[in-house]
Design an enzyme around this catalytic site. Structure first.
Site, PDB file in Angstrom:
ATOM      1  N   CYS A   1       0.781  -1.216   0.013  1.00  0.00           N
ATOM      2  CA  CYS A   1       0.019  -0.068   0.087  1.00  0.00           C
ATOM      3  C   CYS A   1       0.791   1.255  -0.019  1.00  0.00           C
ATOM      4  CB  CYS A   1      -0.953   0.077   1.257  1.00  0.00           C
ATOM      5  SG  CYS A   1      -1.750  -1.563   1.464  1.00  0.00           S
TER       6      CYS A   1
ATOM      7  N   ARG B   1       1.516   1.819  -6.172  1.00  0.00           N
ATOM      8  CA  ARG B   1       1.963   0.938  -5.040  1.00  0.00           C
ATOM      9  C   ARG B   1       0.697  -0.091  -4.639  1.00  0.00           C
ATOM     10  NH1 ARG B   1       6.404   2.548  -2.094  1.00  0.00           N
ATOM     11  NH2 ARG B   1       5.375   1.275  -0.435  1.00  0.00           N
TER      12      ARG B   1
ATOM     13  N   TRP C   1      -3.352  -1.976  -1.272  1.00  0.00           N
ATOM     14  CA  TRP C   1      -3.286  -3.285  -1.994  1.00  0.00           C
ATOM     15  C   TRP C   1      -3.824  -4.287  -1.010  1.00  0.00           C
ATOM     16  CZ3 TRP C   1       0.137  -7.588  -1.629  1.00  0.00           C
ATOM     17  CH2 TRP C   1      -0.065  -8.353  -2.633  1.00  0.00           C
TER      18      TRP C   1
ATOM     19  N   ASN D   1       0.453   0.290   6.286  1.00  0.00           N
ATOM     20  CA  ASN D   1       1.209  -0.226   5.232  1.00  0.00           C
ATOM     21  C   ASN D   1       1.860  -1.561   5.899  1.00  0.00           C
ATOM     22  OD1 ASN D   1       2.178  -1.692   2.959  1.00  0.00           O
ATOM     23  ND2 ASN D   1       3.878  -0.041   2.731  1.00  0.00           N
ATOM     24  N   GLY D   2       1.381  -2.507   5.623  1.00  0.00           N
ATOM     25  CA  GLY D   2       2.224  -3.921   6.273  1.00  0.00           C
ATOM     26  C   GLY D   2       1.142  -4.811   6.807  1.00  0.00           C
TER      27      GLY D   2
ATOM     28  N   GLU E   1      12.075 -14.178 -18.109  1.00  0.00           N
ATOM     29  CA  GLU E   1      11.837 -12.525 -17.847  1.00  0.00           C
ATOM     30  C   GLU E   1      10.733 -12.456 -18.827  1.00  0.00           C
ATOM     31  OE1 GLU E   1      11.710 -10.371 -15.674  1.00  0.00           O
ATOM     32  OE2 GLU E   1      11.380  -8.676 -16.770  1.00  0.00           O
TER      33      GLU E   1
ATOM     34  N   LYS F   1       7.097 -10.732 -18.000  1.00  0.00           N
ATOM     35  CA  LYS F   1       6.359  -9.542 -18.582  1.00  0.00           C
ATOM     36  C   LYS F   1       5.181  -9.767 -19.047  1.00  0.00           C
ATOM     37  CE  LYS F   1       8.152  -7.149 -16.708  1.00  0.00           C
ATOM     38  NZ  LYS F   1       9.238  -7.724 -15.898  1.00  0.00           N
TER      39      LYS F   1
ATOM     40  N   GLU G   1       2.258 -10.878 -16.513  1.00  0.00           N
ATOM     41  CA  GLU G   1       1.825  -9.973 -15.435  1.00  0.00           C
ATOM     42  C   GLU G   1       1.224  -8.869 -16.148  1.00  0.00           C
ATOM     43  OE1 GLU G   1       4.872  -7.910 -13.168  1.00  0.00           O
ATOM     44  OE2 GLU G   1       6.182  -8.076 -14.757  1.00  0.00           O
TER      45      GLU G   1
ATOM     46  N   HIS H   1      11.519 -32.551 -22.488  1.00  0.00           N
ATOM     47  CA  HIS H   1      11.316 -33.442 -21.176  1.00  0.00           C
ATOM     48  C   HIS H   1      10.057 -33.068 -20.850  1.00  0.00           C
ATOM     49  CE1 HIS H   1      15.588 -34.572 -20.977  1.00  0.00           C
ATOM     50  NE2 HIS H   1      15.879 -33.436 -21.463  1.00  0.00           N
TER      51      HIS H   1
ATOM     52  N   LYS I   1       3.518  -2.318  -7.222  1.00  0.00           N
ATOM     53  CA  LYS I   1       5.045  -2.457  -7.870  1.00  0.00           C
ATOM     54  C   LYS I   1       6.240  -3.002  -6.692  1.00  0.00           C
ATOM     55  CE  LYS I   1       8.279  -0.736 -10.076  1.00  0.00           C
ATOM     56  NZ  LYS I   1       8.515  -1.509 -11.336  1.00  0.00           N
TER      57      LYS I   1
HETATM   58  C1  AGP Z   1       8.478  -7.711 -12.359  1.00  0.00           C
HETATM   59  O1  AGP Z   1       7.850  -6.908 -13.466  1.00  0.00           O
HETATM   60  C2  AGP Z   1       7.671  -7.717 -11.108  1.00  0.00           C
HETATM   61  N1  AGP Z   1       7.053  -6.184 -11.015  1.00  0.00           N
HETATM   62  C3  AGP Z   1       8.157  -8.007  -9.728  1.00  0.00           C
HETATM   63  O2  AGP Z   1       8.482  -9.627 -10.205  1.00  0.00           O
HETATM   64  C4  AGP Z   1       9.236  -7.530  -9.306  1.00  0.00           C
HETATM   65  O3  AGP Z   1      10.504  -7.555 -10.284  1.00  0.00           O
HETATM   66  C5  AGP Z   1       9.924  -8.251  -7.968  1.00  0.00           C
HETATM   67  O4  AGP Z   1       8.714  -8.019  -6.941  1.00  0.00           O
HETATM   68  C6  AGP Z   1      10.995  -7.631  -7.225  1.00  0.00           C
HETATM   69  O5  AGP Z   1      11.013  -6.453  -7.021  1.00  0.00           O
HETATM   70  P1  AGP Z   1      12.164  -5.649  -6.678  1.00  0.00           P
HETATM   71  O6  AGP Z   1      13.207  -5.514  -7.690  1.00  0.00           O
HETATM   72  O7  AGP Z   1      11.702  -4.274  -6.196  1.00  0.00           O
HETATM   73  O8  AGP Z   1      12.804  -6.228  -5.497  1.00  0.00           O
END
Ligand code: AGP
Length: 613
Positions: free
Chosen positions: A2, A27, A75, A101-102, A486, A490, A493, A509, A608
């Site tokens: 959050c 966030r 969030w 937040n937490g 990666e 992308k 997500e 496999h 984020k």
């Molecule tokens: C990647 O596109 C995601 N947003 C997520 O996997 C991110 O890379 C991961 O949460 C790690 O975040 P950080 O690099 O801020 O630790």
């Protein structure tokens, strides 16, 4: 996670809080809310959905002239996405208001205790225990002040928090506290700000103080007091935020994600600036200081990260082992912290995190430090928790990354890992020529990226062609395997379609069983040591009618002839090519998501920086 914001000063609080919430929406964006103190009462408004929905409800915002207030963008962790569960939360009397937040891990026990004392809860959240706890401390310790009541309440909390508190009977006080969740204090003239990150308040001040775990800030418009939970004063340094508000804006781009993809050439230039010693073929990092020697003498490097940062770490594994001859292990932070890693004398832990706030990576860092292992960080956000808790670190210097999908952070992390490889290799067997060649090629990467970005329209056409498909396999080998993973991350997500990244050698496999005309594969097949093997994999897929999108080296007509669609990229050293091959995959995911009507900057269910476990 959050975003929280608080204001106390000489201006109307509500516009400042709403502006801050808008800037922190990346966030978390399930719901949002505000509370503003006006004379002896608190005005609050909350809504589900993005900040715009809250603003609609606050059409009469300018009638609320209070100069102290708090806000929150959520969030969801505990409790569904409802107005009742949106923050701020208050006590039975409506006097004490809290944003958080937490995660409060002992919320059940606290809630049972408070309900047995007659407290009535309105939400399903863990956060709501806080205002009721403070209310209970007020009753028990009437001789103490609000700060004392907040301290006593927080001493009952097990878990993580970044909070801001206002009280109807204290119109001149804003209290903030943190434990594990990021929180900074913005310093104005006759005003203070509290925020989860700098983007929320940079329009008003670039002077900040970073609160540490267990600290509490008691603010009035002209005074600040920072103590620990035992009321012992903390001495804090003031920092200046190094990037501008404009950097945090979208500029002429429709989305942060596209802007940040197109910023990658400049991001690489900023990440490597001042770190290359061309005439000796060496690299240097000021932030490593004496730990540079620790790194150079290490016998094993344990790389720990999450998500995209983890995949960058996987590229680092190939780089460091091949060019520096140092054993590397790469772990997902959420596994590392719970398995029983066997540490050895000479180990160094390298954590990678764009935000510097990822809970699992932070916990892994603390686990390694607790075992006496030196921890080095590669981090983007200056002053973030991970940056401040590592023994030494390397900042990425790429400016804020606002898009939830990490793009420029990935290629920047790979660039830094390549420089680190030269630093380590040149203190071992790496020759001057190899070091100098690698550095020269690293300096060409931004130009290669600019050249690749010219294909954005072509890539959009391919993304449009493949819109009907709901499953994708991303395949690569060696340095391209982490890139394939990666690329899959992308796509899934931001467009919510199923995508898997795989080492192409694993195809036979099991995963080849999925291949048919409705299951396209995106194959990274460059002019490198794995080209022939990758071409065989492509043939295996074609034999089963699987569509092929190839990422190939410019001029490779053979690959173009066997793929259904091809995206060419410039040639570079195999070890550096992930910084180039990642770009078309980022663009493919971006265009695919936009064409699918997804909110590519704020994908559903994501945030984020994952500051909760
Ligand atoms: C990647 O596109 C995601 N947003 C997520 O996997 C991110 O890379 C991961 O949460 C790690 O975040 P950080 O690099 O801020 O630790």
């Amino acid at each position: 996670m959050c975003g929280i914001i608080g204001y106390i000063g000489n201006k109307k609080a509500l516009p400042i809080i709403l502006d801050g919430l808008r800037r922190m929406e990346y966030r978390g964006y399930d719901s949002a809310g505000i509370a503003v103190l006006e004379r002896e009462s608190v005005f609050s408004q909350k809504s589900v959905g993005q900040i715009g929905r809250l603003q609609e409800k606050l059409h009469d915002a300018d009638t609320h002239g209070g100069t102290i207030g708090i806000g929150h963008t959520r969030w969801a962790t505990h409790g569904g996405v409802t107005v009742e569960n949106a923050h701020p939360h208050t006590d039975c009397t409506g006097a004490i208001w809290v944003v958080h937040n937490g995660i409060i891990e002992n919320e059940r026990e606290l809630k049972d205790e408070l309900q047995s004392l007659g407290h009535v809860f309105r939400s399903e959240t863990d956060t709501e225990t806080l205002p009721h706890l403070i209310e209970e401390m007020e009753k028990k310790y009437p001789e103490e002040n609000l700060a004392g009541h907040v301290r006593r309440a927080l001493l009952r909390i097990k878990g993580t928090y970044g909070i801001a508190v206002i009280h109807a009977s204290h119109p001149d006080m804003l209290i903030a506290a943190r434990n594990f969740s990021p929180l900074l204090l913005g310093i104005g003239t006759g005003e203070y700000f509290i925020a989860s990150d700098a983007s929320a308040i940079l329009a008003y001040t670039d002077r900040v103080i970073y609160l540490d775990d267990g600290e509490l800030a008691i603010l009035t418009p002209n005074t600040r007091e920072i103590t620990n939970l035992q009321n012992v004063p903390s001495k804090k340094d003031t920092h200046t935020i190094e990037w501008s508000l404009e950097d945090a804006g979208k500029k002429e781009y429709p989305h942060f994600m596209l802007k940040e993809i197109f910023e990658e050439p400049a991001a690489i230039e900023n990440s490597i600036r001042g770190r290359i010693i061309a005439d000796t073929g060496q690299a240097k990092f000021g932030g490593l200081s004496e730990h540079g020697k620790v790194m150079q003498e290490t016998k094993r490097i344990l790389i720990v990260a999450c998500g995209t940062a983890y995949f960058a770490g996987r590229v680092g594994e190939y780089l460091i082992e091949e060019y520096a001859g140092i054993p590397v292990e790469v772990d997902i932070a959420s596994e590392f912290r719970y398995r029983k890693p066997v540490f050895r004398q000479g180990d160094v832990c390298l954590v990678i995190s764009q935000s510097g706030e990822t809970a699992d990576t932070l916990a892994a860092l603390r686990e390694a430090k607790a075992k006496g292992i030196p921890v080095i960080g590669i981090v983007n956000v200056v002053g973030s928790t991970i940056a401040r808790e590592t023994d030494a670190g390397i900042y990425q210097h790429i400016g804020p990354e606002m898009g939830v999908a990490s793009t420029k952070a990935f290629t920047s992390q790979v660039a830094i890992l390549a420089l680190l490889t030269v630093l380590l290799g040149r203190s071992r067997e790496m020759s001057f020529d190899t070091g100098r060649r690698m550095l020269q090629e690293i300096e060409k990467i931004p130009e290669h990226m600019r050249h690749t970005l010219l294909q954005s329209t072509h890539i959009r056409h391919i993304a449009k062609k493949y819109q009907p498909y709901r499953n994708f396999l991303f395949l690569g080998r060696k340095y391209q395997m982490p890139v394939a993973c990666e690329g899959a991350l992308k796509l899934k997500e931001i467009s919510y379609v199923h995508a898997e990244g795989y080492g192409a050698g694993e195809l036979k496999h099991g995963s080849i069983a999925m291949i048919d005309k409705d299951f396209p594969s995106i194959c990274i097949v460059l002019r490198d040591s794995m080209r022939e093997k990758m071409i065989s994999n492509i043939q295996e897929i074609k034999a089963r009618n699987g569509p092929i999108i190839a990422i190939a080296t410019e001029g490779d007509s053979e690959v173009a002839s066997i793929a259904d669609d091809v995206i060419f990229i410039p040639e570079t050293l195999e070890a550096l090519s992930p910084m180039i091959s990642a770009v078309p995959l980022q663009l493919f995911a971006y265009h695919f998501g936009v064409l699918a009507g997804c909110d590519v900057d704020k994908p559903r269910n994501l945030a984020k920086s994952v500051t909760v476990e």
